[in-house]
Enzyme design. Structure first.
Site, mmCIF file in Angstrom:
data_model
loop_
_atom_site.group_PDB
_atom_site.id
_atom_site.type_symbol
_atom_site.label_atom_id
_atom_site.label_comp_id
_atom_site.label_asym_id
_atom_site.label_seq_id
_atom_site.Cartn_x
_atom_site.Cartn_y
_atom_site.Cartn_z
ATOM 1 N N ASP A 187 -0.187 -48.419 29.100
ATOM 2 C CA ASP A 187 0.372 -49.643 28.523
ATOM 3 C C ASP A 187 1.896 -49.578 28.576
ATOM 4 O O ASP A 187 2.569 -49.301 27.568
ATOM 5 C CB ASP A 187 -0.146 -49.824 27.085
ATOM 6 N N LYS B 220 -6.175 -46.632 32.955
ATOM 7 C CA LYS B 220 -6.480 -48.022 32.614
ATOM 8 C C LYS B 220 -5.233 -48.867 32.782
ATOM 9 O O LYS B 220 -4.173 -48.527 32.241
ATOM 10 C CB LYS B 220 -6.981 -48.108 31.172
ATOM 11 N N ASP C 65 -8.425 -53.569 32.723
ATOM 12 C CA ASP C 65 -8.821 -54.071 31.397
ATOM 13 C C ASP C 65 -8.114 -55.388 31.109
ATOM 14 O O ASP C 65 -7.131 -55.423 30.383
ATOM 15 C CB ASP C 65 -8.452 -52.982 30.366
ATOM 16 N N LYS D 21 -9.957 -58.144 30.087
ATOM 17 C CA LYS D 21 -10.786 -58.842 29.081
ATOM 18 C C LYS D 21 -10.930 -60.318 29.424
ATOM 19 O O LYS D 21 -10.535 -61.199 28.667
ATOM 20 C CB LYS D 21 -10.192 -58.667 27.681
ATOM 21 N N HIS E 31 -12.095 -64.013 29.856
ATOM 22 C CA HIS E 31 -12.830 -64.927 28.952
ATOM 23 C C HIS E 31 -12.444 -66.358 29.325
ATOM 24 O O HIS E 31 -11.373 -66.833 28.950
ATOM 25 C CB HIS E 31 -12.456 -64.606 27.494
ATOM 26 N N ASP E 32 -13.311 -67.029 30.093
ATOM 27 C CA ASP E 32 -13.012 -68.396 30.538
ATOM 28 C C ASP E 32 -14.338 -69.001 30.978
ATOM 29 O O ASP E 32 -15.395 -68.396 30.745
ATOM 30 C CB ASP E 32 -11.987 -68.336 31.694
ATOM 31 N N ASN F 155 -17.122 -70.054 36.301
ATOM 32 C CA ASN F 155 -16.583 -70.129 37.661
ATOM 33 C C ASN F 155 -15.228 -69.432 37.770
ATOM 34 O O ASN F 155 -14.955 -68.718 38.738
ATOM 35 C CB ASN F 155 -16.456 -71.603 38.073
ATOM 36 N N THR G 78 -11.481 -52.919 18.591
ATOM 37 C CA THR G 78 -11.404 -51.802 17.632
ATOM 38 C C THR G 78 -10.279 -51.988 16.606
ATOM 39 O O THR G 78 -10.190 -51.231 15.650
ATOM 40 C CB THR G 78 -11.204 -50.475 18.389
ATOM 41 N N ARG H 154 -8.905 -41.353 18.140
ATOM 42 C CA ARG H 154 -7.710 -40.714 17.596
ATOM 43 C C ARG H 154 -7.994 -39.252 17.289
ATOM 44 O O ARG H 154 -8.902 -38.956 16.494
ATOM 45 C CB ARG H 154 -7.258 -41.415 16.304
ATOM 46 N N GLN I 53 -5.110 -49.479 15.307
ATOM 47 C CA GLN I 53 -6.560 -49.324 15.418
ATOM 48 C C GLN I 53 -7.168 -49.173 14.028
ATOM 49 O O GLN I 53 -6.577 -48.550 13.150
ATOM 50 C CB GLN I 53 -6.891 -48.094 16.273
ATOM 51 N N GLY J 119 -4.626 -44.201 24.576
ATOM 52 C CA GLY J 119 -3.304 -44.621 25.020
ATOM 53 C C GLY J 119 -2.215 -43.839 24.331
ATOM 54 O O GLY J 119 -1.880 -42.712 24.713
ATOM 55 N N ARG J 120 -1.683 -44.440 23.256
ATOM 56 C CA ARG J 120 -0.487 -43.896 22.607
ATOM 57 C C ARG J 120 -0.559 -42.439 22.168
ATOM 58 O O ARG J 120 0.470 -41.744 22.266
ATOM 59 C CB ARG J 120 -0.086 -44.812 21.429
HETATM 60 O O1 C5P Z 1 -2.824 -46.725 22.335
HETATM 61 P P1 C5P Z 1 -4.292 -46.854 22.041
HETATM 62 O O2 C5P Z 1 -5.054 -45.544 22.192
HETATM 63 O O3 C5P Z 1 -4.591 -47.560 20.751
HETATM 64 O O4 C5P Z 1 -4.816 -47.787 23.239
HETATM 65 C C1 C5P Z 1 -6.124 -48.276 23.298
HETATM 66 C C2 C5P Z 1 -6.253 -49.104 24.536
HETATM 67 O O5 C5P Z 1 -7.582 -49.612 24.621
HETATM 68 C C3 C5P Z 1 -5.326 -50.305 24.616
HETATM 69 O O6 C5P Z 1 -4.891 -50.399 25.972
HETATM 70 C C4 C5P Z 1 -6.182 -51.489 24.241
HETATM 71 O O7 C5P Z 1 -5.824 -52.654 24.957
HETATM 72 C C5 C5P Z 1 -7.558 -51.028 24.684
HETATM 73 N N1 C5P Z 1 -8.688 -51.589 23.967
HETATM 74 C C6 C5P Z 1 -8.881 -51.471 22.598
HETATM 75 N N2 C5P Z 1 -9.964 -52.027 21.982
HETATM 76 C C7 C5P Z 1 -10.874 -52.653 22.693
HETATM 77 C C8 C5P Z 1 -10.696 -52.776 24.092
HETATM 78 C C9 C5P Z 1 -9.591 -52.209 24.687
HETATM 79 O O8 C5P Z 1 -8.066 -50.842 21.918
HETATM 80 N N3 C5P Z 1 -11.952 -53.139 22.109
#
Ligand code: C5P
Length: 239
Positions: free
Chosen positions: A13, A35, A62, A64, A66-67, A70, A126, A188, A197, A217-218
């Protein structure tokens, strides 16, 4: 699809190709895959996916989707062409939309001679707490019930799996079986910051409960030493 060498998918990210490639070069020998989410994709476009694929690493795109069916089918087709190993749509878009994405992706992969990506459905983010789910989003009942309902709908629509919180792995596995892919963000390591989160678990526990892939991610990318942080998570999973 290139195979994931372990279940850990690192969320890149960041804003630029340079930042993404710097992390990918450092973490590539250890990460299962990477990702590309809406921050990086909207900043640099498909090049973000292609650049990583040239390094021969699996990429979860990723966005996501949603539309209307088509439009989502068109986007799924394009992302398949870019070399996504996993792509996702929102389960809240309904079975018709999910099925259109899965069919378009598989047809495009066959046409282009590519291995089809996994197409998975995002259930409940989440970052959403039970309180917010009921009071702001306006859906009654426990999150866990809605997640299982959407996972079953996704499976019926021909999807490969879902994205859900680690807290819902067990009921999804019970309802959808062992082959269904369960991808869990909201992971985590013990003692790490929760950030935004809400429904989290440690990586070890998520794997033990049957997650197919973990998205982190972080806790890795914002760590002072991302390689050390990633290796610590892998060691924790293996311990
Ligand atoms: O930094 P962190 O570990 O919170 O990143 C989680 C990643 O997972 C982010 O890129 C977020 O967009 C993605 N994500 C999420 N929850 C979801 C789907 C994707 O946190 N349900």
């Amino acid at each position: 699809m290139v195979s994931f060498k372990n279940p850990l998918i690192i969320a890149l990210d960041v804003d630029t190709i340079a930042q993404a490639e710097n992390l990918a070069d450092k973490l590539g020998p250890y990460a299962g895959g990477f990702k590309v989410g809406m921050q990086l994709y909207n900043s640099v476009g498909p090049e973000a996916v292609r650049g990583l694929r040239e390094k021969n690493v699996p990429v979860f795109v990723d966005l996501k989707l949603h539309d209307i069916p088509n439009t989502v089918a068109g986007a799924a087709r394009v992302l398949t062409r870019h070399g996504a190993s996993i792509l996702n749509v929102h389960a809240a878009g309904g079975a018709g939309m999910m099925s259109a994405a899965a069919t378009a992706s598989r047809d495009e992969a066959a046409r282009a001679g590519l291995k089809p990506p996994l197409v998975v459905a995002v259930t409940v983010l989440t970052s959403i707490s039970q309180d917010v789910f009921n009071k702001e989003i306006g859906i009654t009942g426990p999150i866990r019930d809605r997640v299982v309902t959407w996972a079953l709908l996704a499976r019926e629509a021909g999807l490969d799996g879902v994205v859900a919180s680690p807290l819902e792995i067990t009921p999804i596995r019970e309802a959808c079986g062992e082959d269904f892919v369960v991808i869990t963000p909201g992971v985590r390591p013990a003692g790490a910051a929760q950030d935004d989160q809400k429904r989290t678990m440690t990586p070890r526990e998520a794997v033990r409960l049957g997650a197919t892939y973990l998205v982190v991610g972080r806790p890795v990318t914002a760590a002072p030493d991302p390689v050390k942080a990633l290796r610590a998570i892998l060691e924790e999973i293996d311990s």
